[in-house]
Design an enzyme around this catalytic site. Structure first.
Site, mmCIF file in Angstrom:
data_model
loop_
_atom_site.group_PDB
_atom_site.id
_atom_site.type_symbol
_atom_site.label_atom_id
_atom_site.label_comp_id
_atom_site.label_asym_id
_atom_site.label_seq_id
_atom_site.Cartn_x
_atom_site.Cartn_y
_atom_site.Cartn_z
ATOM 1 N N ASP A 49 0.756 -1.104 0.116
ATOM 2 C CA ASP A 49 0.003 -0.045 -0.076
ATOM 3 C C ASP A 49 0.911 1.203 0.077
ATOM 4 O O ASP A 49 2.054 1.141 0.588
ATOM 5 C CB ASP A 49 -0.902 -0.041 1.371
ATOM 6 C CG ASP A 49 -2.042 0.738 1.268
ATOM 7 O OD1 ASP A 49 -3.293 0.393 1.418
ATOM 8 O OD2 ASP A 49 -1.803 1.830 1.025
ATOM 9 N N LYS A 54 -0.292 3.001 7.521
ATOM 10 C CA LYS A 54 -1.056 1.540 7.611
ATOM 11 C C LYS A 54 -0.178 0.457 7.635
ATOM 12 O O LYS A 54 -0.392 -0.511 8.576
ATOM 13 C CB LYS A 54 -2.121 1.502 6.336
ATOM 14 C CG LYS A 54 -3.513 1.188 6.553
ATOM 15 C CD LYS A 54 -4.203 0.659 5.224
ATOM 16 C CE LYS A 54 -5.422 1.368 5.263
ATOM 17 N NZ LYS A 54 -6.046 0.898 3.936
ATOM 18 N N PHE A 174 -17.251 -10.710 -3.740
ATOM 19 C CA PHE A 174 -18.223 -10.946 -3.484
ATOM 20 C C PHE A 174 -18.348 -11.097 -1.733
ATOM 21 O O PHE A 174 -19.071 -11.695 -1.348
ATOM 22 C CB PHE A 174 -19.173 -11.947 -3.795
ATOM 23 C CG PHE A 174 -19.008 -12.065 -5.364
ATOM 24 C CD1 PHE A 174 -19.972 -11.218 -6.017
ATOM 25 C CD2 PHE A 174 -18.070 -12.935 -6.181
ATOM 26 C CE1 PHE A 174 -19.880 -11.233 -7.633
ATOM 27 C CE2 PHE A 174 -18.265 -13.021 -7.472
ATOM 28 C CZ PHE A 174 -19.077 -12.133 -8.282
ATOM 29 N N ARG A 176 -18.911 -9.767 1.926
ATOM 30 C CA ARG A 176 -19.785 -8.830 2.842
ATOM 31 C C ARG A 176 -18.746 -8.598 3.802
ATOM 32 O O ARG A 176 -18.205 -9.203 4.821
ATOM 33 C CB ARG A 176 -20.876 -9.555 3.415
ATOM 34 C CG ARG A 176 -22.109 -9.874 2.430
ATOM 35 C CD ARG A 176 -23.123 -10.763 2.885
ATOM 36 N NE ARG A 176 -22.374 -12.155 3.131
ATOM 37 C CZ ARG A 176 -22.948 -13.063 3.707
ATOM 38 N NH1 ARG A 176 -24.002 -12.859 4.113
ATOM 39 N NH2 ARG A 176 -22.174 -14.299 3.923
ATOM 40 N N GLY A 278 -35.558 -2.509 6.546
ATOM 41 C CA GLY A 278 -34.424 -1.456 7.329
ATOM 42 C C GLY A 278 -34.521 -0.041 7.176
ATOM 43 O O GLY A 278 -35.393 0.322 6.290
ATOM 44 N N GLY A 282 -26.860 0.687 2.984
ATOM 45 C CA GLY A 282 -25.758 1.546 3.082
ATOM 46 C C GLY A 282 -24.336 0.837 2.745
ATOM 47 O O GLY A 282 -24.306 -0.163 2.168
ATOM 48 N N CYS A 285 -20.368 -0.420 -0.867
ATOM 49 C CA CYS A 285 -20.841 -1.062 -2.187
ATOM 50 C C CYS A 285 -22.044 -0.784 -2.873
ATOM 51 O O CYS A 285 -22.059 -0.150 -4.081
ATOM 52 C CB CYS A 285 -20.700 -2.502 -2.300
ATOM 53 S SG CYS A 285 -18.897 -2.948 -1.589
HETATM 54 C C1 UDX Z 1 -22.119 -6.130 -0.268
HETATM 55 C C2 UDX Z 1 -22.389 -7.493 -0.895
HETATM 56 O O1 UDX Z 1 -23.295 -8.091 -0.343
HETATM 57 C C3 UDX Z 1 -21.233 -8.041 -1.411
HETATM 58 O O2 UDX Z 1 -21.299 -8.942 -2.147
HETATM 59 C C4 UDX Z 1 -20.124 -7.062 -1.968
HETATM 60 O O3 UDX Z 1 -18.858 -7.715 -2.623
HETATM 61 C C5 UDX Z 1 -19.910 -5.758 -1.294
HETATM 62 O O4 UDX Z 1 -21.425 -5.240 -1.047
HETATM 63 P P1 UDX Z 1 -21.627 -5.187 2.143
HETATM 64 O O5 UDX Z 1 -21.868 -3.754 1.814
HETATM 65 O O6 UDX Z 1 -20.546 -5.574 2.972
HETATM 66 O O7 UDX Z 1 -21.722 -6.272 0.937
HETATM 67 O O8 UDX Z 1 -22.946 -5.637 3.028
HETATM 68 P P2 UDX Z 1 -24.370 -6.486 2.954
HETATM 69 O O9 UDX Z 1 -24.566 -7.604 3.860
HETATM 70 O O10 UDX Z 1 -24.723 -6.700 1.468
HETATM 71 O O11 UDX Z 1 -25.364 -5.209 3.222
HETATM 72 C C6 UDX Z 1 -25.517 -3.986 2.849
HETATM 73 C C7 UDX Z 1 -26.554 -3.208 3.095
HETATM 74 O O12 UDX Z 1 -27.835 -3.637 2.999
HETATM 75 C C8 UDX Z 1 -26.497 -2.712 4.538
HETATM 76 O O13 UDX Z 1 -26.937 -1.555 4.871
HETATM 77 C C9 UDX Z 1 -27.284 -3.714 5.386
HETATM 78 O O14 UDX Z 1 -27.696 -3.450 6.536
HETATM 79 C C10 UDX Z 1 -28.427 -3.802 4.075
HETATM 80 N N1 UDX Z 1 -29.212 -4.863 4.185
HETATM 81 C C11 UDX Z 1 -28.813 -6.018 3.793
HETATM 82 C C12 UDX Z 1 -30.659 -4.878 4.429
HETATM 83 O O15 UDX Z 1 -31.331 -3.768 4.984
HETATM 84 N N2 UDX Z 1 -31.353 -5.699 4.417
HETATM 85 C C13 UDX Z 1 -31.231 -7.108 4.144
HETATM 86 O O16 UDX Z 1 -31.812 -7.906 4.012
HETATM 87 C C14 UDX Z 1 -29.793 -7.122 3.715
#
Ligand code: UDX
Length: 457
Positions: A49, A54, A174, A176, A278, A282, A285
């Site tokens: 990096d 970091k 992918f 999370r 919800g 947010g 991604c």
């Molecule tokens: C996401 C994708 O899931 C992942 O595959 C990709 O590579 C990066 O983006 P992430 O942003 O880490 O991952 O979290 P995720 O669990 O997908 O949740 C994203 C947002 O959706 C959060 O704000 C979460 O609270 C919201 N969410 C998720 C809901 O409101 N309801 C749901 O059922 C699922």
């Protein structure tokens, strides 16, 4: 999981020499770090990096982000490195790291620019550094989420600056946040985009362990691979926006959205995941990728109405939380104390990017309310955006003497709050449950006032 990691480490020393590749991961954000650490179970990985601070932290064993299992994994890898051969190394010498590797993985940030497009300036810089340091054939992988067509652009960039042979591969992540290590170790599929058989074979070596475990390994061209990533994120975001809109409908129809989502999810064509209402999605991604996809499609004069509707519904959902606070407080927020529980965009992460807590707290401050906030992990990050609200050391401190409790992130800790106690410590027991965490029936029995997202039972 702990056992699995230890087991993988033991295996590593026996099979490492058979197919270990030298892999350099450029960018130590959460994708780069998780990818580097997990690949280091099989390969010799350098995580580099340009941010030397970091890297200093990482070399001291401090992981700069909160990601479950990552600290444990890196510590185990590093302890083992000292005894045996190195499998993970951190450095800010990017040029040297490029020269030492067979495989380069670019995992730098691609934030949204002012026009809603993905800002590729950091990625471009990384590719310029690669071009300047190519010292032999390498496979160059784009791990960052990039607009469709970026692989081709970066290939041309290198070819314009270097005569050394290389192949470009798209290999989207992918992961999370909050379960990224697990998602990397147990993926639903691995997607590879390349037009080179040689590069495909190298990618088969990179992911040999997963291929042996029969994880679906999809090989396609670069643009299709780039498209898969956007299609997945846009589809998941649209699932969330759908159920969020439906929750608002359930509110006005007096139906129960949880039962609706449960019954929907039992239909195999729909599936149960990502149907949790919800405060709107947010994180780093979905907001960025849906926006970038919409703008990219417009650039091709191709309108993606579903994506636009997903974005609109999400913006509406974020405002819906504020409307619910306004309703429960009878439109009088001036001087009222509002306890906000949960600041990260979801549980198990300290990431506050595009967290609905930002919109909600902005609104509360605009209405001259007094905000007392608590989050188990994300307060340091949130403090950088809102230095002047009151941060509390516990949920109890936050809700004490509050007029209203607003639950924004469904951390495990909040599930255990003894609701009965709220009546004795809050000034008024008004609750806005933006994650449908608590049973409205129980809350009604206690005589509290509740607003939630379409949950009736
Ligand atoms: C996401 C994708 O899931 C992942 O595959 C990709 O590579 C990066 O983006 P992430 O942003 O880490 O991952 O979290 P995720 O669990 O997908 O949740 C994203 C947002 O959706 C959060 O704000 C979460 O609270 C919201 N969410 C998720 C809901 O409101 N309801 C749901 O059922 C699922």
């Amino acid at each position: 999981m702990k056992k699995l990691i230890v087991c993988c480490l033991v295996q590593l020393f026996f099979i490492n020499s058979l197919f270990a590749l030298k892999i350099t991961v450029i960018g130590t954000g959460y994708v780069g770090l998780v990818t580097g650490a997990c690949l280091a179970l099989d390969h010799d990985v350098i995580c580099c990096d340009i941010d030397c601070k970091k890297i200093d932290l990482l070399n001291k064993g401090i992981i700069p982000i909160y990601e479950p299992q990552l600290q444990e994994l890196v510590t185990k890898l590093c302890t083992s490195c000292r005894k045996k051969t190195g499998s993970i190394k951190f450095t800010c010498d990017v040029a040297q790291s490029i020269q030492e590797a067979d495989v380069l993985m670019v995992a730098v940030g691609t934030p949204t620019d002012d026009a809603g497009r993905a800002d590729l300036s950091i990625l471009r810089k990384a590719f310029e550094t690669i071009a300047a340091n190519l010292n032999g054939y390498k496979v160059i992988i784009i791990k960052s989420t990039v607009p469709i067509g970026t692989g081709d652009t970066m290939q041309k960039l290198i070819k314009a600056k270097s005569l050394v042979d290389f192949d470009l591969v798209s290999n989207p992540e992918f992961l999370r946040e909050g379960s990224a290590v697990n998602d990397f170790l147990y993926p639903d599929r691995i997607v590879i985009g390349t037009s080179s058989k040689k590069a495909e074979n190298v990618m088969r070596e990179v992911y040999n362990t997963w291929i042996e475990e029969h994880v679906p390994f999809i090989v396609t061209d670069v643009v299709t691979s780039e498209s898969i990533k956007y299609a997945c994120n846009a589809f998941l975001a649209s699932k969330i926006s759908f159920i969020n809109e439906f929750a608002l409908l359930c509110d006005v129809c007096d139906a129960d959205v949880n039962t609706v989502a449960y019954a929907m999810g039992l239909d195999k064509r729909i599936g149960p995941l990502f149907l949790k209402p919800g405060p709107g999605y947010g994180g780093s991604c979905f907001p960025k990728d849906t926006q970038a996809l919409k703008t990219l499609a417009q650039d091709y004069a191709c309108e993606l109405r579903m994506v636009q509707a997903t974005i609109d519904a999400n913006n509406k959902q974020r405002k819906a939380v504020c409307h619910k606070i306004e309703k429960i407080m009878h439109r009088d927020l001036t001087g009222k104390t509002i306890a906000v529980l949960g600041l990260s965009f979801k549980p198990e992460t300290d990431d506050v990017r595009y967290s609905c807590a930002i919109d909600t707290i902005e609104y509360l401050l605009e209405k001259k309310a007094l905000v007392k906030a608590y989050d188990p992990i994300a307060m340091d990050n949130f403090q950088k955006i809102f230095p002047n609200i009151t941060y509390c050391q516990s949920w109890m401190e936050a809700v004490s003497d509050a007029d209203c409790l607003v639950l924004l992130t469904d951390w495990e800790e909040f599930k255990k709050i003894p609701l009965r106690m709220l009546g004795t410590i809050m000034k008024q027991t008004c609750i806005v449950d933006a994650r449908n965490l608590w049973s409205p029936v129980k809350i009604a029995e206690l005589g509290y006032t509740l607003e939630n997202m379409g949950r009736k039972y």
